[in-house]
Design an enzyme around this catalytic site. Sequence first.
Site, PDB file in Angstrom:
ATOM      1  CB  CYS A 134     113.252 -78.944 -59.181  1.00  0.00           C
ATOM      2  SG  CYS A 134     111.556 -79.268 -59.279  1.00  0.00           S
ATOM      3  CB  CYS A 185     116.937 -75.121 -61.004  1.00  0.00           C
ATOM      4  SG  CYS A 185     117.791 -74.010 -59.715  1.00  0.00           S
ATOM      5  CB  CYS A 219     119.077 -70.981 -58.929  1.00  0.00           C
ATOM      6  SG  CYS A 219     118.168 -72.575 -59.105  1.00  0.00           S
TER       7      CYS A 219
END
Length: 136
Positions: free
Chosen positions: A11, A85, A89
């Site tokens: 996250c 995120c 990512c």
Amino acid sequence: MNAKPSVLFVCVHNAGRSQMAAGWLRHLAGGSVEVRSAGSEPAAQLNPVAVEAMREVGIDITASTPRKLDHATAEASDVLITMGCGDACPVFPGKRYLDWQLDDPAGRDLAAVRQIRDAIKARVEQLLTELPVHTG
């Protein structure tokens, strides 16, 4: 795949959702899964309300610290679970990706974080049914 599957929870701040998910998976998997968590912009410390919500169910996440998501950790993980995120990512071929849409516990009261905690537990329980783990 490694001897035991590895799961990376990601996250933004690695202070709430991903830490609670990692705590649940460690607790429920009984050592049968390698558990990692990271954030695209890690906070300085864990969300104290998330820590309290997990403490209520007997899971202590205070030994964890927010960590920066790095290429090596993501590449070494079998399953990557993102929680808001976005494009931060990394994507690697052959990895399993899940995106869990969960409210961010930042700035929320304990009652709201309990609901997020319980939603994460349900998702982790489902994930465990899908992983090649040997718990017994």
